[in-house]
Enzyme design. Structure first.
Site, short mmCIF file in Angstrom:
data_model
loop_
_atom_site.label_atom_id
_atom_site.label_comp_id
_atom_site.label_asym_id
_atom_site.label_seq_id
_atom_site.Cartn_x
_atom_site.Cartn_y
_atom_site.Cartn_z
N LYS A 12 3.27 -15.17 1.80
CA LYS A 12 3.61 -16.01 0.64
C LYS A 12 5.13 -16.19 0.64
O LYS A 12 5.83 -15.69 -0.26
CB LYS A 12 3.11 -15.36 -0.65
CG LYS A 12 1.60 -15.47 -0.86
CD LYS A 12 1.16 -16.85 -1.31
CE LYS A 12 1.55 -17.11 -2.76
NZ LYS A 12 1.15 -18.49 -3.18
N ASP A 27 -12.11 -9.42 4.14
CA ASP A 27 -13.39 -9.39 3.43
C ASP A 27 -14.00 -10.80 3.37
O ASP A 27 -15.20 -10.99 3.55
CB ASP A 27 -13.23 -8.85 2.00
CG ASP A 27 -13.54 -7.37 1.90
OD1 ASP A 27 -13.45 -6.68 2.94
OD2 ASP A 27 -13.87 -6.89 0.80
N ASP A 59 -6.29 -7.19 3.78
CA ASP A 59 -7.43 -6.54 3.13
C ASP A 59 -8.35 -7.61 2.53
O ASP A 59 -9.56 -7.60 2.72
CB ASP A 59 -6.92 -5.60 2.03
CG ASP A 59 -8.04 -4.88 1.32
OD1 ASP A 59 -8.97 -4.40 2.00
OD2 ASP A 59 -8.00 -4.80 0.07
N TYR A 113 0.82 -1.22 0.00
CA TYR A 113 0.00 0.00 0.00
C TYR A 113 0.85 1.27 0.00
O TYR A 113 0.40 2.31 -0.45
CB TYR A 113 -0.91 0.02 1.24
CG TYR A 113 -2.24 -0.67 1.05
CD1 TYR A 113 -2.31 -2.00 0.68
CD2 TYR A 113 -3.43 0.03 1.26
CE1 TYR A 113 -3.52 -2.63 0.52
CE2 TYR A 113 -4.65 -0.60 1.10
CZ TYR A 113 -4.70 -1.93 0.73
OH TYR A 113 -5.91 -2.55 0.58
N ASP A 126 -2.70 -18.02 0.32
CA ASP A 126 -3.72 -18.61 -0.56
C ASP A 126 -4.36 -19.82 0.11
O ASP A 126 -5.59 -19.98 0.09
CB ASP A 126 -3.11 -18.98 -1.93
CG ASP A 126 -1.88 -19.87 -1.84
OD1 ASP A 126 -1.27 -19.95 -0.74
OD2 ASP A 126 -1.52 -20.50 -2.86
C1 IPM Z 1 -10.43 -1.50 3.78
C2 IPM Z 1 -10.69 -0.85 2.45
C3 IPM Z 1 -9.58 0.13 2.17
C4 IPM Z 1 -8.30 -0.66 2.03
C5 IPM Z 1 -9.79 1.05 0.96
C6 IPM Z 1 -11.09 1.81 1.05
C7 IPM Z 1 -8.64 1.97 0.75
O1 IPM Z 1 -10.85 -1.81 1.46
O2 IPM Z 1 -10.33 -0.79 4.78
O3 IPM Z 1 -10.35 -2.73 3.82
O4 IPM Z 1 -8.00 -1.21 0.96
O5 IPM Z 1 -7.57 -0.75 3.03
MG MG Z 2 -10.89 -3.82 2.20
#
Ligand code: IPM
Ligand code: MG
Length: 374
Positions: free
Chosen positions: A198, A259, A255, A143, A231
């Protein structure tokens, strides 16, 4: 130690303001009924800040964020801002806060509420009772790594003539400090950490594995540590998520994996997060709290958004920044009660039914459950 706490509320864009309005009801309830000594300020971030200041986070807001006990952020971004230059996109405001406050440990719990176990896309027995915590490194890695950019590439074989570059870079110190956070948290939970990278293809992954192991061997030998390629970790998360307690991983894998973990619980609209830095003079960490979900522009302004992730993010602030553990627990119980009673925002309306409620009705029900003292 000061006898009041300061909270900066940054509602942001999309559904951010409407979910934050429900948090404000909860904050007001705690102030009025539990004497919570909380001073609240509001400011802009993301597209809403860009509209006013031409930048997604003004220097004044950045300074304010550095001075308070905790920041609570809604969400940033929206299609209106897609055309903006990368440097002023709403997400840059969020990333600036994380970077300048040095919030290196991002805690993303994925807990499956019993009332919602049937709502997960996985079978009930795979997710019922799930309680895992992803600790994502938040201030480094790909990032932020340099070099980065999009450049001309005059290699004659390159159709299109451009190259895009990002750099995965981690120092041993960056790995060690987030590993310590994970081990500390594990000690208060199931005492197990699984580290994901990884190392089979990336040098930064090899360093990650070695440094996490070093911190373990030298400082936390009592905690059970395992390593997994990211993975495989993604696969294991959907195969048998309950095998995990704490997962520690880098910024990009965190990230993605968070999710996936979020979806296990039935809805992204349920999950809070805390981003913590080094302790301040008062001994508590620099901190920002935010729901894991995004700004969901497609449903913004329609009363469909689920305010629970943002409300539970405030519960995390009560716990980690204000040391109000009882208040945090009361709030979490109130959320559980309202869900057990069947209240469902649009994202939670599954085959098993329930009572459809709007964003603001959900907030009212949670406040009512607090008043009942459940
Ligand atoms: C998160 C989001 C952010 C990230 C974006 C909005 C920049 O996806 O907080 O997970 O990638 O960190
Ligand atoms: Mg995210």
């Amino acid at each position: 130690m000061s006898d009041s706490y300061s909270l900066l509320i940054l509602p942001g864009d999309g559904i951010g303001p409407e979910v934050m309005a429900e948090v404000v009801k909860v904050v007001d309830w705690f102030k009025a009924n539990r004497g919570l000594p909380l001073e609240v300020q509001h400011d802009l971030v993301g597209g809403s800040a860009y509209d006013v200041h031409g930048v997604p986070l003004s220097d004044a807001t950045m300074e304010l964020a550095q001075s308070v006990d905790a920041v609570l952020l809604g969400a940033v971004g929206g299609p209106k801002y897609d055309v903006l230059d990368f440097s002023v996109k709403p997400e840059r405001g969020l990333l600036r806060l994380r970077k300048e406050m040095d919030l290196f440990a991002n805690l993303r719990p994925a807990q499956c509420f019993d009332a919602l176990a049937d709502f997960s896309s996985l079978k009930r027995d795979v997710v019922a009772g799930l309680d895992i915590l992803i600790v994502r490194e938040l201030t480094s890695g790909v990032y932020f790594g340099e070099p980065r950019g999009i450049h001309a590439d005059d290699n004659s074989d390159n159709e299109g003539g451009r190259v895009g570059i990002n750099t995965q870079r981690y120092t041993s110190g960056e790995i060690r400090r987030v590993a310590r956070s994970a081990f500390e948290l594990a000690r208060k939970r199931g005492n197990r950490v699984c580290s994901m990278e990884k190392a089979n293809v990336m040098e930064a992954g090899i360093l990650w594995r070695e440094e996490v192991q070093w911190v373990h061997d030298n400082e936390y030998p009592d905690v059970e540590l395992s390593h997994m390629y990211a993975d495989n970790g993604a696969m294991q998360l959907v195969r048998n998520p309950k095998q995990f307690d704490v997962i520690v991983t880098d910024n990009l894998f965190g990230d993605i994996l968070s999710d996936a973990a979020a979806m296990l619980t039935g809805s992204l609209g349920m999950l809070p997060s805390a981003s913590l830095g080094a302790p301040m003079a008062n001994g508590r960490p620099k901190a920002m709290y935010e729901p894991v979900h995004g700004s969901a522009p497609d449903i913004a302004g329609q009363g469909k958004a689920n305010p629970i992730a943002c409300i539970l993010s405030f519960a995390m602030a009560l716990r980690y920044s204000f040391a109000e553990v009882e208040a945090a627990t009361a709030l979490e119980r109130a959320v559980e009660k309202v869900l057990a009673d069947g209240a469902r925002t649009a994202d939670l309306m599954g085959a098993e039914g329930g009572t459809p409620v709007s964003t603001s009705q959900m907030g009212d029900l949670i406040v009512a459950a607090l008043s009942e003292g459940v």
